[in-house]
Design a protein around this motif. Structure first.
Motif, mmCIF file in Angstrom:
data_model
loop_
_atom_site.group_PDB
_atom_site.id
_atom_site.type_symbol
_atom_site.label_atom_id
_atom_site.label_comp_id
_atom_site.label_asym_id
_atom_site.label_seq_id
_atom_site.Cartn_x
_atom_site.Cartn_y
_atom_site.Cartn_z
ATOM 1 N N HIS A 30 0.833 -1.199 0.000
ATOM 2 C CA HIS A 30 0.000 0.000 0.000
ATOM 3 C C HIS A 30 0.869 1.250 0.000
ATOM 4 O O HIS A 30 1.967 1.259 0.547
ATOM 5 C CB HIS A 30 -0.898 0.024 1.250
ATOM 6 C CG HIS A 30 -1.903 -1.070 1.277
ATOM 7 N ND1 HIS A 30 -3.194 -0.904 0.873
ATOM 8 C CD2 HIS A 30 -1.801 -2.369 1.665
ATOM 9 C CE1 HIS A 30 -3.857 -2.029 1.015
ATOM 10 N NE2 HIS A 30 -3.023 -2.942 1.489
ATOM 11 N N HIS A 31 0.341 2.326 -0.586
ATOM 12 C CA HIS A 31 1.066 3.594 -0.611
ATOM 13 C C HIS A 31 1.339 4.127 0.798
ATOM 14 O O HIS A 31 2.295 4.848 1.009
ATOM 15 C CB HIS A 31 0.287 4.662 -1.391
ATOM 16 C CG HIS A 31 0.173 4.371 -2.848
ATOM 17 N ND1 HIS A 31 1.255 4.215 -3.672
ATOM 18 C CD2 HIS A 31 -0.921 4.210 -3.626
ATOM 19 C CE1 HIS A 31 0.857 3.975 -4.902
ATOM 20 N NE2 HIS A 31 -0.466 3.962 -4.912
ATOM 21 N N ASN A 32 0.495 3.759 1.763
ATOM 22 C CA ASN A 32 0.663 4.278 3.122
ATOM 23 C C ASN A 32 1.686 3.490 3.942
ATOM 24 O O ASN A 32 1.860 3.753 5.111
ATOM 25 C CB ASN A 32 -0.679 4.314 3.850
ATOM 26 C CG ASN A 32 -1.234 2.943 4.159
ATOM 27 O OD1 ASN A 32 -0.699 1.925 3.741
ATOM 28 N ND2 ASN A 32 -2.334 2.910 4.886
ATOM 29 N N GLY A 33 2.348 2.516 3.308
ATOM 30 C CA GLY A 33 3.382 1.754 4.006
ATOM 31 C C GLY A 33 2.915 0.413 4.522
ATOM 32 O O GLY A 33 3.731 -0.447 4.832
ATOM 33 N N LYS A 34 1.611 0.209 4.637
ATOM 34 C CA LYS A 34 1.085 -1.074 5.109
ATOM 35 C C LYS A 34 1.375 -2.151 4.071
ATOM 36 O O LYS A 34 1.341 -1.894 2.876
ATOM 37 C CB LYS A 34 -0.413 -0.962 5.367
ATOM 38 C CG LYS A 34 -1.037 -2.245 5.912
ATOM 39 C CD LYS A 34 -2.447 -2.030 6.379
ATOM 40 C CE LYS A 34 -3.406 -2.140 5.234
ATOM 41 N NZ LYS A 34 -4.811 -2.110 5.654
ATOM 42 N N ARG A 35 1.672 -3.357 4.533
ATOM 43 C CA ARG A 35 1.957 -4.482 3.654
ATOM 44 C C ARG A 35 1.071 -5.658 4.057
ATOM 45 O O ARG A 35 0.997 -6.013 5.229
ATOM 46 C CB ARG A 35 3.420 -4.916 3.759
ATOM 47 C CG ARG A 35 4.436 -3.816 3.512
ATOM 48 C CD ARG A 35 4.320 -3.263 2.116
ATOM 49 N NE ARG A 35 5.445 -2.419 1.759
ATOM 50 C CZ ARG A 35 5.330 -1.143 1.431
ATOM 51 N NH1 ARG A 35 4.170 -0.553 1.454
ATOM 52 N NH2 ARG A 35 6.383 -0.452 1.080
ATOM 53 N N GLU A 36 0.429 -6.258 3.070
ATOM 54 C CA GLU A 36 -0.369 -7.455 3.314
ATOM 55 C C GLU A 36 0.319 -8.617 2.603
ATOM 56 O O GLU A 36 0.762 -8.471 1.472
ATOM 57 C CB GLU A 36 -1.778 -7.300 2.752
ATOM 58 C CG GLU A 36 -2.599 -6.247 3.452
ATOM 59 C CD GLU A 36 -3.963 -6.082 2.809
ATOM 60 O OE1 GLU A 36 -4.863 -6.870 3.135
ATOM 61 O OE2 GLU A 36 -4.100 -5.169 1.973
ATOM 62 N N PHE A 37 0.407 -9.767 3.280
ATOM 63 C CA PHE A 37 1.019 -10.960 2.718
ATOM 64 C C PHE A 37 0.000 -12.087 2.733
ATOM 65 O O PHE A 37 -0.654 -12.338 3.758
ATOM 66 C CB PHE A 37 2.237 -11.395 3.562
ATOM 67 C CG PHE A 37 3.368 -10.412 3.516
ATOM 68 C CD1 PHE A 37 4.402 -10.571 2.616
ATOM 69 C CD2 PHE A 37 3.401 -9.334 4.393
ATOM 70 C CE1 PHE A 37 5.457 -9.664 2.580
ATOM 71 C CE2 PHE A 37 4.446 -8.423 4.362
ATOM 72 C CZ PHE A 37 5.471 -8.590 3.451
ATOM 73 N N SER A 51 -2.345 -15.517 6.134
ATOM 74 C CA SER A 51 -2.147 -14.125 5.734
ATOM 75 C C SER A 51 -1.754 -13.313 6.958
ATOM 76 O O SER A 51 -2.036 -13.699 8.089
ATOM 77 C CB SER A 51 -3.413 -13.544 5.097
ATOM 78 O OG SER A 51 -4.447 -13.450 6.042
ATOM 79 N N THR A 52 -1.086 -12.197 6.706
ATOM 80 C CA THR A 52 -0.689 -11.300 7.786
ATOM 81 C C THR A 52 -0.523 -9.894 7.218
ATOM 82 O O THR A 52 -0.378 -9.721 6.015
ATOM 83 C CB THR A 52 0.619 -11.769 8.466
ATOM 84 O OG1 THR A 52 0.849 -10.988 9.630
ATOM 85 C CG2 THR A 52 1.810 -11.658 7.543
ATOM 86 N N THR A 53 -0.577 -8.919 8.101
ATOM 87 C CA THR A 53 -0.412 -7.519 7.710
ATOM 88 C C THR A 53 0.688 -6.905 8.560
ATOM 89 O O THR A 53 0.777 -7.175 9.755
ATOM 90 C CB THR A 53 -1.729 -6.740 7.924
ATOM 91 O OG1 THR A 53 -2.754 -7.365 7.166
ATOM 92 C CG2 THR A 53 -1.593 -5.302 7.491
ATOM 93 N N LEU A 54 1.529 -6.084 7.929
ATOM 94 C CA LEU A 54 2.598 -5.386 8.628
ATOM 95 C C LEU A 54 2.418 -3.888 8.459
ATOM 96 O O LEU A 54 2.015 -3.427 7.394
ATOM 97 C CB LEU A 54 3.972 -5.784 8.073
ATOM 98 C CG LEU A 54 4.363 -7.252 8.149
ATOM 99 C CD1 LEU A 54 5.709 -7.461 7.458
ATOM 100 C CD2 LEU A 54 4.434 -7.724 9.583
ATOM 101 N N THR A 55 2.737 -3.136 9.504
ATOM 102 C CA THR A 55 2.734 -1.681 9.404
ATOM 103 C C THR A 55 3.983 -1.243 8.645
ATOM 104 O O THR A 55 4.876 -2.056 8.378
ATOM 105 C CB THR A 55 2.753 -1.027 10.802
ATOM 106 O OG1 THR A 55 4.001 -1.358 11.439
ATOM 107 C CG2 THR A 55 1.577 -1.473 11.648
ATOM 108 N N SER A 56 4.064 0.037 8.356
ATOM 109 C CA SER A 56 5.236 0.582 7.682
ATOM 110 C C SER A 56 6.503 0.321 8.498
ATOM 111 O O SER A 56 7.529 -0.095 7.966
ATOM 112 C CB SER A 56 5.045 2.082 7.454
ATOM 113 O OG SER A 56 6.170 2.640 6.849
ATOM 114 N N GLU A 57 6.428 0.568 9.811
ATOM 115 C CA GLU A 57 7.598 0.351 10.676
ATOM 116 C C GLU A 57 7.993 -1.122 10.724
ATOM 117 O O GLU A 57 9.175 -1.457 10.679
ATOM 118 C CB GLU A 57 7.326 0.867 12.099
ATOM 119 C CG GLU A 57 7.497 2.352 12.254
ATOM 120 C CD GLU A 57 8.877 2.837 11.844
ATOM 121 O OE1 GLU A 57 9.901 2.274 12.285
ATOM 122 O OE2 GLU A 57 8.936 3.789 11.042
#
Length: 164
Positions: A30-37, A51-57
């Motif tokens: 995502h443009h906001n830094g969030k990543r979905e796997f 599945s999992t989601t990671l924040t930008s950090e």
């Protein structure tokens, strides 16, 4: 390893690859830094194995660990620039959990709760997709809202949705 990269307008990028064990990995950046796997046995599967989601950090930290170095760490300005996408529209998914103040509110009412304009362009409800929901559609526990707006408005709306 072969990577397939696709642009997702207003969202970011989708990168797909198959590892040596035959598992397909789909990353939504995502443009906001969030990543979905998403991890799939077959690239045509509708349901992921995991599945999992990671924040930008979290994404930055994982990237550093994968590279094995803290050198050349990307600066926050480059991530902020990607997030802003030149101040154009940003699309994000907002999960409505059992404590959210959005439960049993109409789409129209929910959109008005943000100080800046946001639009709920779709609702993912169980196995259904409600695209372009009318203002009188009620938001339910477990819904995932697809929200469109400027970065600041979308972030504010996400924070409101987390309130009880």
């Amino acid at each position: 390893m072969h990577f397939n990269e696709t642009e997702l307008p207003g969202v970011g990028k989708k990168i797909t690859f198959k590892n040596s064990e035959g598992i397909y990995t789909v990353m939504i950046l995502h443009h906001n830094g969030k990543r979905e796997f998403y991890y799939l046995e077959d690239d045509d599967d509708d349901e992921p194995l995991f599945s999992t989601t990671l924040t930008s950090e979290e994404t930055k930290e994982l990237a550093i660990k994968l590279l094995g170095s803290r050198e050349d760490e990307p600066d926050d300005d480059s991530y902020d620039h990607m997030s802003l996408v030149r101040k154009k529209a940003l699309v994000n998914w907002v999960e409505i959990k059992d404590h959210s103040c959005m439960i049993e509110r109409s789409v129209g009412e929910a959109q008005q709760m943000a100080e800046e304009e946001v639009s709920i362009v779709a609702i993912f409800r169980e196995d259904d997709l409600l695209s372009k929901p009318s203002d009188d559609v009620m938001i339910a526990d477990g819904d995932t809202l697809m929200v469109l707006g400027r970065k600041k408005a979308v972030e504010q709306f996400e924070n409101i949705c987390k309130e009880s």
